[in-house]
Design a protein around this motif. Structure first.
Motif, PDB file in Angstrom:
ATOM      1  N   VAL A  72      17.442   9.510  -4.715  1.00 26.15           N
ATOM      2  CA  VAL A  72      16.500  10.092  -3.769  1.00 26.15           C
ATOM      3  C   VAL A  72      16.338   9.117  -2.609  1.00 26.15           C
ATOM      4  N   THR A  73      16.388   9.650  -1.403  1.00 22.05           N
ATOM      5  CA  THR A  73      16.191   8.816  -0.222  1.00 22.05           C
ATOM      6  C   THR A  73      14.703   8.821   0.129  1.00 22.05           C
ATOM      7  N   ILE A  74      14.144   7.629   0.277  1.00 23.68           N
ATOM      8  CA  ILE A  74      12.707   7.504   0.552  1.00 23.68           C
ATOM      9  C   ILE A  74      12.534   6.773   1.871  1.00 23.68           C
ATOM     10  N   TRP A  75      11.804   7.412   2.766  1.00 27.21           N
ATOM     11  CA  TRP A  75      11.413   6.770   4.019  1.00 27.21           C
ATOM     12  C   TRP A  75      10.091   6.058   3.788  1.00 27.21           C
ATOM     13  N   LEU A  76      10.051   4.810   4.159  1.00 28.57           N
ATOM     14  CA  LEU A  76       8.843   4.016   3.874  1.00 28.57           C
ATOM     15  C   LEU A  76       7.748   4.204   4.921  1.00 28.57           C
ATOM     16  N   ASP A  77       8.133   4.634   6.118  1.00 27.84           N
ATOM     17  CA  ASP A  77       7.153   4.710   7.199  1.00 27.84           C
ATOM     18  C   ASP A  77       5.903   5.531   6.847  1.00 27.84           C
ATOM     19  N   PRO A  78       6.037   6.700   6.205  1.00 30.70           N
ATOM     20  CA  PRO A  78       4.824   7.509   5.968  1.00 30.70           C
ATOM     21  C   PRO A  78       3.784   6.837   5.079  1.00 30.70           C
ATOM     22  N   TYR A  79       4.192   5.823   4.314  1.00 30.34           N
ATOM     23  CA  TYR A  79       3.232   5.187   3.401  1.00 30.34           C
ATOM     24  C   TYR A  79       2.390   4.123   4.090  1.00 30.34           C
ATOM     25  N   VAL A  80       2.863   3.660   5.216  1.00 28.69           N
ATOM     26  CA  VAL A  80       2.213   2.526   5.880  1.00 28.69           C
ATOM     27  C   VAL A  80       0.831   2.942   6.381  1.00 28.69           C
ATOM     28  N   GLY A  81      -0.153   2.086   6.161  1.00 31.84           N
ATOM     29  CA  GLY A  81      -1.497   2.364   6.666  1.00 31.84           C
ATOM     30  C   GLY A  81      -2.557   1.601   5.899  1.00 31.84           C
ATOM     31  N   LYS A  82      -3.807   1.853   6.280  1.00 36.53           N
ATOM     32  CA  LYS A  82      -4.972   1.230   5.614  1.00 36.53           C
ATOM     33  C   LYS A  82      -5.602   2.277   4.700  1.00 36.53           C
ATOM     34  N   TYR A  83      -5.975   1.841   3.541  1.00 32.80           N
ATOM     35  CA  TYR A  83      -6.606   2.731   2.561  1.00 32.80           C
ATOM     36  C   TYR A  83      -7.948   2.111   2.152  1.00 32.80           C
ATOM     37  N   ILE A  84      -8.949   2.961   2.125  1.00 29.20           N
ATOM     38  CA  ILE A  84     -10.311   2.481   1.833  1.00 29.20           C
ATOM     39  C   ILE A  84     -10.782   3.062   0.505  1.00 29.20           C
ATOM     40  N   SER A  85     -11.294   2.180  -0.333  1.00 26.76           N
ATOM     41  CA  SER A  85     -11.894   2.622  -1.599  1.00 26.76           C
ATOM     42  C   SER A  85     -13.403   2.411  -1.521  1.00 26.76           C
ATOM     43  N   ASN A  86     -14.143   3.418  -1.943  1.00 34.08           N
ATOM     44  CA  ASN A  86     -15.611   3.294  -1.954  1.00 34.08           C
ATOM     45  C   ASN A  86     -16.113   2.692  -3.252  1.00 34.08           C
ATOM     46  N   TYR A  87     -15.425   2.962  -4.330  1.00 32.12           N
ATOM     47  CA  TYR A  87     -15.898   2.443  -5.617  1.00 32.12           C
ATOM     48  C   TYR A  87     -14.710   1.982  -6.440  1.00 32.12           C
ATOM     49  N   PRO A  88     -14.506   0.696  -6.627  1.00 35.14           N
ATOM     50  CA  PRO A  88     -15.256  -0.399  -6.019  1.00 35.14           C
ATOM     51  C   PRO A  88     -14.891  -0.535  -4.541  1.00 35.14           C
ATOM     52  N   PRO A  89     -15.788  -1.056  -3.727  1.00 32.35           N
ATOM     53  CA  PRO A  89     -15.478  -1.182  -2.310  1.00 32.35           C
ATOM     54  C   PRO A  89     -14.279  -2.115  -2.101  1.00 32.35           C
ATOM     55  N   ALA A  90     -13.254  -1.609  -1.475  1.00 32.03           N
ATOM     56  CA  ALA A  90     -12.052  -2.424  -1.259  1.00 32.03           C
ATOM     57  C   ALA A  90     -11.239  -1.805  -0.124  1.00 32.03           C
ATOM     58  N   ARG A  91     -10.489  -2.641   0.538  1.00 35.99           N
ATOM     59  CA  ARG A  91      -9.600  -2.183   1.607  1.00 35.99           C
ATOM     60  C   ARG A  91      -8.182  -2.616   1.248  1.00 35.99           C
ATOM     61  N   ILE A  92      -7.298  -1.662   1.212  1.00 31.66           N
ATOM     62  CA  ILE A  92      -5.914  -1.929   0.795  1.00 31.66           C
ATOM     63  C   ILE A  92      -4.989  -1.616   1.967  1.00 31.66           C
ATOM     64  N   SER A  93      -4.088  -2.539   2.212  1.00 29.53           N
ATOM     65  CA  SER A  93      -3.119  -2.334   3.296  1.00 29.53           C
ATOM     66  C   SER A  93      -1.736  -2.124   2.694  1.00 29.53           C
ATOM     67  N   ILE A  94      -1.050  -1.131   3.188  1.00 27.79           N
ATOM     68  CA  ILE A  94       0.345  -0.908   2.801  1.00 27.79           C
ATOM     69  C   ILE A  94       1.188  -1.099   4.060  1.00 27.79           C
ATOM     70  N   GLN A  95       2.155  -1.952   3.969  1.00 25.68           N
ATOM     71  CA  GLN A  95       2.998  -2.223   5.131  1.00 25.68           C
ATOM     72  C   GLN A  95       4.436  -2.463   4.683  1.00 25.68           C
ATOM     73  N   ILE A  96       5.289  -2.499   5.668  1.00 27.17           N
ATOM     74  CA  ILE A  96       6.715  -2.708   5.374  1.00 27.17           C
ATOM     75  C   ILE A  96       7.037  -4.162   5.671  1.00 27.17           C
ATOM     76  N   GLU A  97       7.745  -4.780   4.773  1.00 28.14           N
ATOM     77  CA  GLU A  97       8.154  -6.157   4.984  1.00 28.14           C
ATOM     78  C   GLU A  97       9.666  -6.236   4.834  1.00 28.14           C
ATOM     79  N   GLY A  98      10.209  -7.053   5.650  1.00 29.72           N
ATOM     80  CA  GLY A  98      11.636  -7.254   5.550  1.00 29.72           C
ATOM     81  C   GLY A  98      11.936  -8.538   4.795  1.00 29.72           C
ATOM     82  N   ASP A  99      12.909  -8.469   3.952  1.00 33.12           N
ATOM     83  CA  ASP A  99      13.264  -9.652   3.172  1.00 33.12           C
ATOM     84  C   ASP A  99      14.773  -9.838   3.255  1.00 33.12           C
TER      85      ASP A  99
END
Lengths: 117, 266
Positions: free
Chosen positions: B173-200
């Motif tokens: 399966v071919t997966i494009w990573l771009d659509p996943y990138v962004g900030k995600y906010i959780s209210n319980y427990p309060p947390a901020r999660i970042s998803i980004q693309i990194e090159g290695d």
């Protein structure tokens, strides 16, 4: 004096029956229980906990006096109790109050039946 | 047996009452005929016990008793209390109110800490793909409440994040990573999660997950399916992405050892 007595009325059922049982003669605790059962034709039975809890109160009020064990009694654990003059006055006042209640109840019950709406 | 039980109940009465009436109460019990009446007397004595300790203000006061002619018939010494002390009613009320206040404060503190502090243990995390990490290595992550607006979240990345990347193939399966990138906010427990693309340079482009304000390296994600990415080097840890009706990623579920954080996309 009458006003002072009124503040103690009405007496609880247990206190009334204990005073009533002691009105005739001095009795020990078990004798009081038997006398109460006899007077109420077995309807009202007093347990020892309730009896002595109330006796303690009545002794503190000065309505009953503790005489202690009698010489020559079957069981030396038995202590006798006597109604004091103050106790007799309270019993008289309570009896008068109950008489008034009974008189009122009789007159109401003899009267015309209530109208049906 | 019943007499022993009754005797125990009688002995539990306040000392003044027990000394004065205890022997007589035992005498009355001895006069009972039949188990039923004995049980009735015991029950009455239990009620008397409750009344004496709760309702009688003169419990601790010794009443003058008439002298006994002889000791107890069964010759068994009664219990003696060391001190007939009984606290005042006002002291009991004050103590009750104070206990209730302390209890409420404890419950509030436990609830507060439960909401604001959640320790998540990740079994093992590969900080650097080239570095060998032993299976017993543990890395603890604290989910920290989201910061007020204006404070930038700190993210430690092994390389500069990007928002576009070449597609990757997994299990055909071919997966494009771009659509996943962004900030995600959780209210319980309060947390901020970042998803980004990194090159290695070794493994190429991949997604990484980082928690706001956590002084930890970001976690590399490997796709299992378009909806699930596992955290490299961590057991039982993965991220599930959910799409909305238009097929866009709208939220993620960050699961670590069964503990899940649901975060909505910002």
């Amino acid at each position: 004096m009458a006003e002072r007595l009124d503040s103690y009325l009405p007496l609880s059922s247990a206190a009334l029956h204990i005073l009533l049982a002691l009105a005739g003669e001095d009795l020990h605790g078990y004798g009081i229980m038997q006398e109460i059962a006899r007077q109420s034709v077995g309807i009202y039975k007093l347990g020892p906990g309730t009896l002595y809890d109330n006796l303690q109160k009545l002794v503190q009020f000065g309505w009953v006096r503790e005489l202690g064990p009698r010489r020559g009694d079957d069981d030396p654990r038995r202590r006798y109790y006597r109604l004091t003059d103050a106790g007799r006055e309270v019993l008289t006042a309570e009896t008068a109050r109950l008489t008034q209640v009974v008189r009122e109840a009789r007159s109401r019950l003899r009267g015309p039946n209530p109208r049906r709406v | 047996m019943l007499r022993r039980l009754y005797r125990c109940v009688v002995r539990s009465h306040p000392s003044g009452f027990r000394r004065r009436f205890g022997e007589e109460m035992l005498y009355i019990f001895d006069q009972q005929k039949g188990t039923l009446s004995a049980l009735g007397v015991i029950l009455d004595c239990v009620f008397s016990l409750l009344r004496q300790w709760t309702l009688r203000p003169h419990v601790g006061i010794e009443l003058p008793a008439a002298p006994l002619l002889s000791p107890a018939a069964d010759q068994i010494p009664s219990f003696e209390t060391l001190d007939p002390f009984r606290p005042r009613a006002s002291a009991i009320i004050n103590g009750t109110v104070l206990s209730l206040i302390l209890f409420c404060m404890s419950v509030f503190a436990i609830r507060y800490s439960w909401i604001h502090v959640l320790n998540l243990r990740i079994p093992s995390v590969a900080v650097n793909p080239s570095q060998q990490v032993g299976p017993q290595t543990r890395l603890q992550f604290d989910v920290i409440p989201t910061e007020p607006e204006g404070i930038q979240s700190k993210t430690i990345a092994s390389s500069s994040p990007r928002t576009t990347a070449a597609p990757i193939r997994t299990r055909g399966v071919t997966i494009w990573l771009d659509p996943y990138v962004g900030k995600y906010i959780s209210n319980y427990p309060p947390a901020r999660i970042s998803i980004q693309i990194e090159g290695d340079p070794l493994r190429g482009d991949h997604l990484s997950l980082s928690l706001a304000a956590a002084e930890r390296p970001s976690l590399a994600l490997s796709p299992v399916s378009p909806a699930r990415f596992v955290i490299d080097g961590a057991e039982n840890s993965y991220v599930d992405f959910t799409t909305d009706a238009q097929g866009r990623i709208c939220c993620l579920s960050f699961v670590v050892n069964g503990n899940a954080i649901i975060a909505q996309r910002q």
